[in-house]
Design an enzyme around this catalytic site. Sequence first.
Site, PDB file in Angstrom:
ATOM      1  N   TYR A 171      84.918 -72.305 -34.465  1.00 52.04           N
ATOM      2  CA  TYR A 171      85.481 -73.598 -34.070  1.00 52.04           C
ATOM      3  C   TYR A 171      86.189 -73.498 -32.715  1.00 52.04           C
ATOM      4  O   TYR A 171      86.030 -74.367 -31.843  1.00 52.04           O
ATOM      5  CB  TYR A 171      86.443 -74.052 -35.156  1.00 52.04           C
ATOM      6  CG  TYR A 171      87.147 -75.356 -34.922  1.00 52.04           C
ATOM      7  CD1 TYR A 171      86.473 -76.573 -35.020  1.00 52.04           C
ATOM      8  CD2 TYR A 171      88.515 -75.377 -34.627  1.00 52.04           C
ATOM      9  CE1 TYR A 171      87.138 -77.768 -34.826  1.00 52.04           C
ATOM     10  CE2 TYR A 171      89.185 -76.576 -34.436  1.00 52.04           C
ATOM     11  CZ  TYR A 171      88.496 -77.767 -34.541  1.00 52.04           C
ATOM     12  OH  TYR A 171      89.162 -78.958 -34.356  1.00 52.04           O
ATOM     13  N   LYS A 175      85.175 -75.569 -29.347  1.00 48.57           N
ATOM     14  CA  LYS A 175      86.096 -76.488 -28.703  1.00 48.57           C
ATOM     15  C   LYS A 175      86.415 -76.061 -27.269  1.00 48.57           C
ATOM     16  O   LYS A 175      86.622 -76.907 -26.395  1.00 48.57           O
ATOM     17  CB  LYS A 175      87.376 -76.597 -29.528  1.00 48.57           C
ATOM     18  CG  LYS A 175      87.181 -77.331 -30.851  1.00 48.57           C
ATOM     19  CD  LYS A 175      86.612 -78.729 -30.667  1.00 48.57           C
ATOM     20  CE  LYS A 175      86.655 -79.555 -31.933  1.00 48.57           C
ATOM     21  NZ  LYS A 175      86.061 -80.906 -31.731  1.00 48.57           N
TER      22      LYS A 175
END
Length: 301
Positions: A171, A175
């Site tokens: 993640y 991002k």
Amino acid sequence: MTALCDGRVVVVTGAGRGLGRAHARAFAAEGARVVVNDLGVGLDGAPGPGSPAGQVVAEIRAAGGEAVAHGGDIATPEGAASLIATALEAYGRLDTLVNNAGFLRDRMLVNLDEDDFDAVLRVHLKGHFLPLRHAAAHWRAEAKAGRAPVARIVNTASGAGLLGSVGQGNYSAAKAGIVGLTLVAAAELARYGVQVNAIAPAARTRMTERTFAQTMAAPESGFDAMAPENVSPLVVWLGSAASAGVTGRVFEAEAGRITVMEGWRPGPTADKGARRSPAEAGEAVQKLLAAAEPPGAVYGA
């Protein structure tokens, strides 16, 4: 009084729940016609019993707004193309794209398998790139035809992508990639009348409900600090014509707080003017680090 987004057509991905739902409803409240995208999958990206996009559309229409649903997978070329086509077919134009869709598959790095890494990068990073690419192609064509757009893209990054987050290597990487994509898109698309910014929101959603288990409301005011609706006003403003001149920026948004993130900038430096030995390089680094600002703490560290 004219609403901030009167006449604008806005696409919001992952808009069936949480932040996306709040954004879609907030845009509609400001006069926008909204394309509500949601694939209707679970927190881990597995198929769910049905898409909630239609429910959000019904909520917007019940409040007097205009909206249509889109249930395609925006991390595929076909799904991203149909997303933009839906806006053009339903409303004849596209003004704002809000990239928001995502899910989690949290693991410590030693337990993170390739499928979980690829799946999270696919929905977050590729799921930003493909809608952005198709929207940008439309706006470029409009600009070349002499119909200069006042177009906006708002991407969804995270503090995990800015500082890192233990147990979220996939993640955090996705991002961080979205931040880089935002900076490049802002530079490349400015000539076509497109502004591109990113937000790093903190709010209570399905992805963060364990982190923000408590409401964190101020009892005297009833203000729910972790409500997704707190983030949406910034997104709506960035997605409106009122944000003229603001592009290539990353903003943190949490509760009533907005922060401009300043990103990587050159800090202390030393130039010998010649090649160093490894020992000399180490000595120089130690001196530079002593003069540098310490990095922010990794979430969960």
